[in-house]
Scaffold this active site. Structure first.
Site, mmCIF file in Angstrom:
data_model
loop_
_atom_site.group_PDB
_atom_site.id
_atom_site.type_symbol
_atom_site.label_atom_id
_atom_site.label_comp_id
_atom_site.label_asym_id
_atom_site.label_seq_id
_atom_site.Cartn_x
_atom_site.Cartn_y
_atom_site.Cartn_z
ATOM 1 N N HIS A 20 -8.074 -14.774 -13.993
ATOM 2 C CA HIS A 20 -8.522 -13.180 -14.185
ATOM 3 C C HIS A 20 -10.143 -13.368 -14.306
ATOM 4 O O HIS A 20 -10.764 -14.172 -15.303
ATOM 5 C CB HIS A 20 -7.728 -12.796 -15.165
ATOM 6 C CG HIS A 20 -8.090 -11.195 -15.282
ATOM 7 N ND1 HIS A 20 -8.962 -10.731 -15.760
ATOM 8 C CD2 HIS A 20 -7.020 -10.416 -15.517
ATOM 9 C CE1 HIS A 20 -8.771 -9.286 -15.614
ATOM 10 N NE2 HIS A 20 -7.609 -9.075 -15.602
ATOM 11 N N PRO A 21 -11.054 -12.470 -13.757
ATOM 12 C CA PRO A 21 -12.162 -12.267 -14.071
ATOM 13 C C PRO A 21 -12.805 -11.924 -15.262
ATOM 14 O O PRO A 21 -14.043 -12.289 -15.682
ATOM 15 C CB PRO A 21 -12.704 -11.282 -12.764
ATOM 16 C CG PRO A 21 -11.692 -10.481 -12.763
ATOM 17 C CD PRO A 21 -10.315 -11.434 -12.746
ATOM 18 N N ASP A 54 -3.564 -8.038 -3.885
ATOM 19 C CA ASP A 54 -3.523 -6.730 -4.246
ATOM 20 C C ASP A 54 -4.338 -6.269 -3.112
ATOM 21 O O ASP A 54 -5.110 -6.955 -2.623
ATOM 22 C CB ASP A 54 -4.223 -6.453 -5.507
ATOM 23 C CG ASP A 54 -3.473 -6.230 -6.849
ATOM 24 O OD1 ASP A 54 -2.335 -6.317 -6.921
ATOM 25 O OD2 ASP A 54 -4.149 -5.445 -7.786
ATOM 26 N N GLU A 65 2.154 -9.109 -14.501
ATOM 27 C CA GLU A 65 1.111 -10.058 -14.821
ATOM 28 C C GLU A 65 1.480 -10.874 -16.085
ATOM 29 O O GLU A 65 1.101 -11.935 -16.352
ATOM 30 C CB GLU A 65 -0.663 -9.196 -14.911
ATOM 31 C CG GLU A 65 -1.317 -10.170 -15.215
ATOM 32 C CD GLU A 65 -2.790 -9.356 -15.070
ATOM 33 O OE1 GLU A 65 -3.256 -9.407 -13.851
ATOM 34 O OE2 GLU A 65 -3.078 -9.033 -16.198
ATOM 35 N N ALA A 91 0.757 -1.264 -0.088
ATOM 36 C CA ALA A 91 -0.008 0.154 -0.142
ATOM 37 C C ALA A 91 0.923 1.257 -0.048
ATOM 38 O O ALA A 91 1.291 1.731 1.097
ATOM 39 C CB ALA A 91 -0.858 0.142 1.418
ATOM 40 N N ASP A 113 -6.207 -3.191 -3.509
ATOM 41 C CA ASP A 113 -7.415 -2.486 -3.775
ATOM 42 C C ASP A 113 -8.561 -3.558 -3.980
ATOM 43 O O ASP A 113 -9.127 -3.788 -5.003
ATOM 44 C CB ASP A 113 -7.380 -1.643 -5.012
ATOM 45 C CG ASP A 113 -6.452 -2.383 -6.124
ATOM 46 O OD1 ASP A 113 -5.944 -3.486 -5.854
ATOM 47 O OD2 ASP A 113 -7.155 -2.164 -7.347
ATOM 48 N N GLY A 146 1.541 5.298 -1.294
ATOM 49 C CA GLY A 146 0.849 6.368 -1.989
ATOM 50 C C GLY A 146 -0.660 6.475 -1.533
ATOM 51 O O GLY A 146 -0.890 5.796 -0.413
ATOM 52 N N LYS A 147 -1.495 6.737 -2.400
ATOM 53 C CA LYS A 147 -3.059 6.668 -2.097
ATOM 54 C C LYS A 147 -3.625 5.530 -1.905
ATOM 55 O O LYS A 147 -4.603 5.389 -1.370
ATOM 56 C CB LYS A 147 -3.805 7.515 -3.003
ATOM 57 C CG LYS A 147 -3.137 9.041 -3.351
ATOM 58 C CD LYS A 147 -4.351 9.680 -4.224
ATOM 59 C CE LYS A 147 -3.739 11.201 -4.185
ATOM 60 N NZ LYS A 147 -4.231 11.921 -5.316
ATOM 61 N N TYR A 148 -2.786 4.347 -1.955
ATOM 62 C CA TYR A 148 -3.499 3.031 -2.055
ATOM 63 C C TYR A 148 -3.382 2.661 -0.503
ATOM 64 O O TYR A 148 -4.091 1.803 -0.076
ATOM 65 C CB TYR A 148 -2.571 1.989 -2.668
ATOM 66 C CG TYR A 148 -3.004 2.116 -4.130
ATOM 67 C CD1 TYR A 148 -2.808 3.122 -5.001
ATOM 68 C CD2 TYR A 148 -3.433 0.920 -4.796
ATOM 69 C CE1 TYR A 148 -2.860 3.050 -6.434
ATOM 70 C CE2 TYR A 148 -3.760 0.847 -6.191
ATOM 71 C CZ TYR A 148 -3.443 1.812 -6.902
ATOM 72 O OH TYR A 148 -3.582 1.777 -8.283
HETATM 73 N N1 UDP Z 1 -0.054 -0.212 -5.649
HETATM 74 C C1 UDP Z 1 0.483 0.901 -4.478
HETATM 75 N N2 UDP Z 1 0.481 2.011 -4.802
HETATM 76 C C2 UDP Z 1 0.235 2.691 -6.182
HETATM 77 C C3 UDP Z 1 0.104 1.695 -7.275
HETATM 78 C C4 UDP Z 1 -0.050 0.334 -6.977
HETATM 79 O O1 UDP Z 1 0.494 0.430 -3.496
HETATM 80 O O2 UDP Z 1 0.220 3.775 -6.348
HETATM 81 C C5 UDP Z 1 0.301 -1.621 -5.488
HETATM 82 C C6 UDP Z 1 -1.307 -1.996 -4.680
HETATM 83 O O3 UDP Z 1 -0.867 -3.068 -3.924
HETATM 84 C C7 UDP Z 1 -2.185 -2.398 -5.749
HETATM 85 C C8 UDP Z 1 -1.031 -3.205 -6.703
HETATM 86 O O4 UDP Z 1 0.140 -2.312 -6.403
HETATM 87 O O5 UDP Z 1 -3.055 -3.370 -5.337
HETATM 88 C C9 UDP Z 1 -1.439 -3.261 -8.267
HETATM 89 O O6 UDP Z 1 -1.687 -2.025 -8.614
HETATM 90 P P1 UDP Z 1 -3.327 -1.715 -9.181
HETATM 91 O O7 UDP Z 1 -4.100 -2.416 -8.276
HETATM 92 O O8 UDP Z 1 -3.302 -0.237 -9.481
HETATM 93 O O9 UDP Z 1 -3.168 -2.587 -10.662
HETATM 94 P P2 UDP Z 1 -4.594 -3.050 -11.146
HETATM 95 O O10 UDP Z 1 -5.015 -4.186 -10.297
HETATM 96 O O11 UDP Z 1 -5.704 -2.081 -11.284
HETATM 97 O O12 UDP Z 1 -4.282 -3.316 -12.632
HETATM 98 C C1 GAL Z 2 -7.583 -5.322 -16.681
HETATM 99 C C2 GAL Z 2 -6.998 -5.226 -15.620
HETATM 100 C C3 GAL Z 2 -5.481 -5.078 -15.444
HETATM 101 C C4 GAL Z 2 -5.184 -6.298 -16.154
HETATM 102 C C5 GAL Z 2 -5.839 -6.315 -17.420
HETATM 103 C C6 GAL Z 2 -5.340 -7.425 -18.301
HETATM 104 O O1 GAL Z 2 -9.081 -5.506 -16.388
HETATM 105 O O2 GAL Z 2 -7.215 -3.895 -14.643
HETATM 106 O O3 GAL Z 2 -4.946 -5.127 -14.224
HETATM 107 O O4 GAL Z 2 -5.204 -7.596 -15.534
HETATM 108 O O5 GAL Z 2 -7.172 -6.603 -17.245
HETATM 109 O O6 GAL Z 2 -5.945 -7.440 -19.622
HETATM 110 MN MN MN Z 3 -5.488 -3.962 -8.149
#
Ligand code: UDP
Ligand code: GAL
Ligand code: MN
Length: 351
Positions: A230-231, A208, A300, A119, A210, A121-123
């Protein structure tokens, strides 16, 4: 006329001599190796990643006399989803396991599940919901040790931990790009496992932040190497998966290859296997960086590449990572863990 002319005779003698020489060298090599095995073995073991003692135990699937649960059927079960990969790894869906039974079996094992979170920054705003919901649903009744990496320890909320659940906060420097934060996790995890976890945990999950738990996530998820579907892509043809398609990247997966599209928002397994995964992905990420290329979906993409050639021993259905904004689908009967909706432009340090 005899074939054994003097020239050929000399040549033949040389050949015999050479053969005997090589044979002698191989033999003395073998004798050396076998006599030095005892002193050599432990040195080699010291150099490689050491398995935690817990993992060296044989976890039998013991059940207690008198323990009651529903009779399992070999004829009736889920038929609307596939619950086994073609390499015979279970795919975990609601209705494929008995929570009561599987909990009782694992109670004998005295397991610790390390769980990592980042976590920065803003996370940090996601921490409260994550931790509170985890304490309601995540490995309840088992030993959990969260390792939280943050650049703002003062922003970590006070959340009451359940019995045998612990939280350790680690400070990491902040970063300017969300992609670097996300990818940088691989190296931090690798180091954590090498330096600290070896004798402290049996399994690890990397999640993650979030996200939020809405249902049980328990011992049914444990395995040597665990990937989560992945969903968005569980019903897509493989050529539409968002794998890295540029050959220049180490994450490249050729058309026609690959099984599923896995999320990087949740993965786990035994310490040794996840250590190997994070180490491999970290190396591949470094090679890409040195070649000024960043894979389409960052770590990923590398994780997906890893799973193509190192098949997970257990696959978790999208129940284990849904999206709060996803519409419901019939096969997903329970949402256990879900990405919460977030405004990327607002929470990330860069776009
Ligand atoms: N993360 C964080 N600060 C940030 C960006 C990312 O702590 O400013 C961490 C956090 O744990 C987050 C993970 O990196 O769950 C993956 O980033 P994000 O969730 O934005 O990716 P997404 O799931 O949207 O692809
Ligand atoms: C998005 C997701 C990304 C990555 C991508 C893969 O829905 O936000 O983190 O997983 O799918 O295509
Ligand atoms: Mn995420």
């Amino acid at each position: 006329m005899s074939l054994w002319t003097p020239g050929i005779m000399a040549h033949h003698k040389n050949l015999v001599f050479m053969t005997l020489l090589v044979f002698g060298m191989v033999l003395s090599g073998l004798i050396y190796i076998s006599t030095n095995q005892n002193s050599c073995g432990p040195q080699i073991i010291e150099q490689v990643f050491r398995m935690p003692e817990e993992k060296l135990r044989n976890f039998g699937l013991r059940s207690s006399p008198g323990f009651m649960y529903n009779q399992p059927s070999v004829l009736v079960g889920r038929t609307d989803v596939v619950s086994m990969t073609p390499w015979l790894a279970p795919i975990i869906w609601e209705g494929t396991f008995d929570p009561k039974l599987i909990d009782s079996i694992h109670k004998h094992h005295n397991l610790t599940i390390a769980t990592t979170l980042f976590a920065l920054g803003k996370y940090t705003r996601f921490l409260k919901d994550f931790l509170e919901s985890a304490e309601e649903h995540y490995f309840v009744g088992f030993q959990v040790h969260y390792y939280l990496f943050t650049d703002q320890p003062e922003a970590v909320p006070e959340v009451k931990m359940g019995e045998n659940h612990h939280l350790t906060v680690r400070i990491v420097p902040s970063m300017d790009r969300w992609q670097d934060i996300s990818m940088g996790r691989m190296e931090i995890l690798e180091t954590l496992m090498e330096n600290e976890l070896a004798n402290k945990a049996d399994y690890i999950f990397c999640l993650d932040v979030d996200t939020k738990f809405y249902g049980r996530w328990g011992v049914e998820t444990l395995g040597r190497l665990v990937g989560v579907l992945h969903p968005w892509f569980f019903d897509y043809p493989r050529d539409q998966f968002t794998y890295e398609r540029r050959q220049e990247s180490q994450a490249f997966i050729p058309a026609g290859e690959g099984d599923y599209y896995y999320t990087a928002a949740a993965f786990g397994g035994s310490l040794a296997d996840v250590h190997h995964l994070t180490k491999t992905c970290r190396k591949q990420l470094n090679i890409d960086a040195a070649n000024s290329i960043e894979a389409i979906w960052h770590e990923e993409s590398h994780l997906n590449k890893y799973f193509v050639y190192n098949k997970p021993s257990k696959v978790l259905s999208p129940e284990y990572l849904w999206r709060d904004i996803n519409i419901s689908v019939g096969q997903v009967k329970i949402i256990r863990f879900s990405h919460v909706a977030k405004n990327n432009a607002e929470v990330r340090p860069n776009v």
